[in-house]
Design a protein around this motif. Structure first.
Motif, mmCIF file in Angstrom:
data_model
loop_
_atom_site.group_PDB
_atom_site.id
_atom_site.type_symbol
_atom_site.label_atom_id
_atom_site.label_comp_id
_atom_site.label_asym_id
_atom_site.label_seq_id
_atom_site.Cartn_x
_atom_site.Cartn_y
_atom_site.Cartn_z
ATOM 1 N N PHE A 1 0.788 -1.231 0.000
ATOM 2 C CA PHE A 1 0.000 0.000 0.000
ATOM 3 C C PHE A 1 0.825 1.289 0.000
ATOM 4 O O PHE A 1 0.409 2.287 -0.594
ATOM 5 C CB PHE A 1 -0.988 -0.007 1.166
ATOM 6 C CG PHE A 1 -2.268 -0.741 0.855
ATOM 7 C CD1 PHE A 1 -2.243 -2.001 0.269
ATOM 8 C CD2 PHE A 1 -3.493 -0.180 1.137
ATOM 9 C CE1 PHE A 1 -3.413 -2.687 -0.027
ATOM 10 C CE2 PHE A 1 -4.672 -0.851 0.847
ATOM 11 C CZ PHE A 1 -4.633 -2.110 0.261
ATOM 12 N N TYR B 1 1.207 3.523 -3.117
ATOM 13 C CA TYR B 1 0.226 4.518 -3.566
ATOM 14 C C TYR B 1 0.708 5.948 -3.339
ATOM 15 O O TYR B 1 0.260 6.874 -4.011
ATOM 16 C CB TYR B 1 -1.114 4.309 -2.854
ATOM 17 C CG TYR B 1 -1.813 3.028 -3.231
ATOM 18 C CD1 TYR B 1 -2.103 2.734 -4.560
ATOM 19 C CD2 TYR B 1 -2.185 2.104 -2.263
ATOM 20 C CE1 TYR B 1 -2.748 1.552 -4.907
ATOM 21 C CE2 TYR B 1 -2.841 0.926 -2.608
ATOM 22 C CZ TYR B 1 -3.111 0.660 -3.930
ATOM 23 O OH TYR B 1 -3.755 -0.511 -4.276
ATOM 24 N N TRP B 2 1.634 6.128 -2.384
ATOM 25 C CA TRP B 2 2.158 7.465 -2.128
ATOM 26 C C TRP B 2 2.903 8.019 -3.344
ATOM 27 O O TRP B 2 3.018 9.234 -3.506
ATOM 28 C CB TRP B 2 3.127 7.442 -0.938
ATOM 29 C CG TRP B 2 2.530 7.318 0.414
ATOM 30 C CD1 TRP B 2 2.476 6.175 1.171
ATOM 31 C CD2 TRP B 2 1.932 8.333 1.222
ATOM 32 N NE1 TRP B 2 1.885 6.434 2.375
ATOM 33 C CE2 TRP B 2 1.540 7.745 2.432
ATOM 34 C CE3 TRP B 2 1.704 9.694 1.022
ATOM 35 C CZ2 TRP B 2 0.935 8.463 3.456
ATOM 36 C CZ3 TRP B 2 1.086 10.420 2.037
ATOM 37 C CH2 TRP B 2 0.708 9.808 3.234
ATOM 38 N N GLU C 1 2.668 6.794 -6.801
ATOM 39 C CA GLU C 1 2.252 6.329 -8.124
ATOM 40 C C GLU C 1 2.101 7.486 -9.122
ATOM 41 O O GLU C 1 1.870 7.252 -10.314
ATOM 42 C CB GLU C 1 0.948 5.541 -8.029
ATOM 43 C CG GLU C 1 -0.239 6.373 -7.609
ATOM 44 C CD GLU C 1 -1.504 5.539 -7.463
ATOM 45 O OE1 GLU C 1 -1.411 4.305 -7.561
ATOM 46 O OE2 GLU C 1 -2.567 6.132 -7.262
ATOM 47 N N THR D 1 -2.720 11.197 -4.240
ATOM 48 C CA THR D 1 -2.452 9.815 -3.818
ATOM 49 C C THR D 1 -3.706 9.105 -3.323
ATOM 50 O O THR D 1 -3.718 7.879 -3.195
ATOM 51 C CB THR D 1 -1.410 9.761 -2.683
ATOM 52 O OG1 THR D 1 -1.980 10.285 -1.471
ATOM 53 C CG2 THR D 1 -0.157 10.535 -3.029
ATOM 54 N N GLY E 1 -5.700 6.261 -5.581
ATOM 55 C CA GLY E 1 -5.052 4.963 -5.609
ATOM 56 C C GLY E 1 -5.213 4.217 -4.297
ATOM 57 O O GLY E 1 -5.456 3.012 -4.266
ATOM 58 N N GLN E 2 -5.099 4.950 -3.198
ATOM 59 C CA GLN E 2 -5.167 4.307 -1.888
ATOM 60 C C GLN E 2 -6.563 3.794 -1.554
ATOM 61 O O GLN E 2 -6.701 2.751 -0.915
ATOM 62 C CB GLN E 2 -4.733 5.294 -0.800
ATOM 63 C CG GLN E 2 -3.277 5.701 -0.875
ATOM 64 C CD GLN E 2 -2.852 6.508 0.335
ATOM 65 O OE1 GLN E 2 -2.868 6.019 1.455
ATOM 66 N NE2 GLN E 2 -2.479 7.762 0.106
ATOM 67 N N SER F 1 -9.120 2.716 -6.062
ATOM 68 C CA SER F 1 -8.649 2.001 -7.255
ATOM 69 C C SER F 1 -9.053 0.537 -7.242
ATOM 70 O O SER F 1 -9.330 -0.047 -8.289
ATOM 71 C CB SER F 1 -7.130 2.119 -7.384
ATOM 72 O OG SER F 1 -6.469 1.517 -6.288
ATOM 73 N N HIS G 1 -11.032 11.837 -5.863
ATOM 74 C CA HIS G 1 -10.810 10.753 -6.826
ATOM 75 C C HIS G 1 -10.977 11.223 -8.276
ATOM 76 O O HIS G 1 -10.803 10.440 -9.201
ATOM 77 C CB HIS G 1 -11.751 9.578 -6.543
ATOM 78 C CG HIS G 1 -13.184 9.825 -6.903
ATOM 79 N ND1 HIS G 1 -13.869 10.947 -6.490
ATOM 80 C CD2 HIS G 1 -14.047 9.108 -7.661
ATOM 81 C CE1 HIS G 1 -15.110 10.889 -6.963
ATOM 82 N NE2 HIS G 1 -15.229 9.796 -7.679
ATOM 83 N N LYS H 1 -2.176 6.312 -13.939
ATOM 84 C CA LYS H 1 -1.135 6.424 -12.929
ATOM 85 C C LYS H 1 0.043 5.565 -13.371
ATOM 86 O O LYS H 1 -0.033 4.833 -14.367
ATOM 87 C CB LYS H 1 -1.653 5.951 -11.579
ATOM 88 C CG LYS H 1 -2.083 4.485 -11.575
ATOM 89 C CD LYS H 1 -2.658 4.080 -10.246
ATOM 90 C CE LYS H 1 -3.078 2.605 -10.266
ATOM 91 N NZ LYS H 1 -3.662 2.169 -8.998
ATOM 92 N N GLU I 1 2.376 2.555 -12.340
ATOM 93 C CA GLU I 1 2.561 1.452 -11.404
ATOM 94 C C GLU I 1 4.026 1.346 -10.991
ATOM 95 O O GLU I 1 4.944 1.639 -11.762
ATOM 96 C CB GLU I 1 2.115 0.134 -12.043
ATOM 97 C CG GLU I 1 0.634 0.072 -12.406
ATOM 98 C CD GLU I 1 -0.271 -0.068 -11.201
ATOM 99 O OE1 GLU I 1 0.267 -0.334 -10.087
ATOM 100 O OE2 GLU I 1 -1.498 0.087 -11.354
#
Length: 379
Positions: free
Chosen positions: A52, A55-56, A58, A86, A89-90, A93, A263, A280, A282
């Motif tokens: 996780f 996600y900071w 991405e 961020t 994603g956190q 997603s 979002h 984003k 990966e």
């Protein structure tokens, strides 16, 4: 709730409805931390919580852009834009990818996750290192660095969950501190606190997350961002809404206000501020075959395979095997008087930087475990 069975029937596989019903009953009657409950395999995510922190970063171009800001005010806005970007994603997603929120796999003590985002367009390489530093309570520590831009984000996170009014309430424990080395050699720090979560839709086997309450970004320069999160019916009347108020040093007067949906998009003074609807980036990770036995994707490979392919028997069997091995390891360590030794972090009794920055934004510092990066490893 009269149509819950019908809706649950659409979201819950037929073979899993019995275990899902039992899980819901356990949640409703449980008085402790819900994270200790075993969830049915179909509601599990194929990734571990150790992934996780990726996600900071991405959106690495926004992370690196913090170093390019010219003054304390513009750096605070850059940090705020990066942080808001961020959140999708956190927290949403997995809904997009899997149809609903899934419960991530609980990491084992000592579990590791490494990754990076390569240098592109002069933004520098961003590297990620994550270690599960505690199992009871579960605590994940991480370090994200961009050496070319002289940026370093260190933090740790944990969760306490409870059940209230049909929703799961998640209190996120922990914080992150971003260190920015300025051109003159001085350093700026930013304390980032974490929002609370509310997980709805669990009655129907289709959970989703909404952020609640308030989080803060406090700079050592005195600039402060106060971020309030609300769901549908507040601010814009839409889900995932937020309002961020930015104030200057020694001031309560609002300098900037940013509103929108974390979002999708937001605006500052009618001008676009952020937009996370595009792709984003990966994190780049070694293949499972190249990883050591303690790295997440190697460790959980067969469990993830079972979840992704709908082979819940495989997922459950392999998950139980890992958990039983860990329980035996802890017993052996206790018997030998040799506790597990962390690889990249050390436990600390306090965090002076956290305490100083928390007092600046009038956040009561919480008594929590602190973990300090030792400076060894890929980050």
């Amino acid at each position: 709730m009269s149509n819950s069975n019908e809706e649950a029937g659409e979201a819950v596989p037929a073979s899993q409805r019995g275990s899902w019903t039992a899980f819901i009953k356990a949640i409703a009657s449980f008085s402790g931390d819900l994270s200790s409950l075993t969830a049915p395999p179909f509601i599990l995510s194929p990734i571990s919580l150790t992934e996780f922190p990726a996600y900071w970063a991405e959106r690495p171009e926004l992370f690196s852009a913090i170093a390019d800001a010219k003054n304390a005010e513009s750096r605070m806005l850059a940090v705020l834009k990066w942080f808001i970007s961020t959140l999708k994603g956190q927290y949403t997603s997995r809904n997009d990818q899997m149809g609903s929120e899934k419960k991530p796999l609980n990491p084992v003590l000592g579990e590791l996750f490494y990754g990076h985002w390569p240098d592109r367009n002069g933004r520098g390489e961003t590297r990620l290192l994550v270690e599960q530093v505690s199992h009871h309570p579960p605590i994940t520590a991480y370090m994200i660095t961009n050496k070319a831009k002289k940026l370093a984000l260190q933090g740790h996170s944990a969760q306490k969950t409870s059940f209230s009014a049909g929703s799961i309430i998640v209190k996120q424990l922990g914080h992150a501190i971003l260190n920015v080395e300025l051109p003159d050699g001085s350093k700026e720090q930013y304390l980032i606190t974490l929002p609370r979560l509310r997980i709805d839709g669990i009655w129907y086997g289709s959970p989703y997350i909404e952020l609640t309450d308030t989080s803060y970004i406090q700079s050592s320069s005195g600039w402060l961002s106060t971020i309030e999160y609300k769901g549908k019916g507040y601010f814009s009347g839409k889900t995932h809404s937020f309002k961020a108020v930015v104030t200057g040093p020694n001031s309560t007067s609002t300098k900037h206000t940013i509103e929108g949906q974390w979002h999708t998009t937001s605006k500052m003074s009618g001008v676009p501020f952020h937009d996370v609807q595009g792709p984003k980036e990966e994190v780049t990770v070694a293949t499972a075959e190249e990883q050591t036995e303690w790295e997440s994707r190697k460790l959980w490979n067969l469990v993830a395979k079972g979840i992704r392919e709908g082979d819940y028997e495989l997922a459950s069997r392999e998950k139980s095997k890992i958990e039983n091995e860990q329980r035996q390891r802890r017993k052996d360590e206790l018997a030998a008087g040799a506790p597990w030794q962390l690889k990249h972090f050390v436990h600390a009794s306090n965090d002076p930087d956290y305490e100083r920055l928390a007092k600046m934004c009038k956040v009561q510092p919480t008594t929590e475990d602190c973990y300090v990066y030792q400076g060894n490893g890929p980050a």
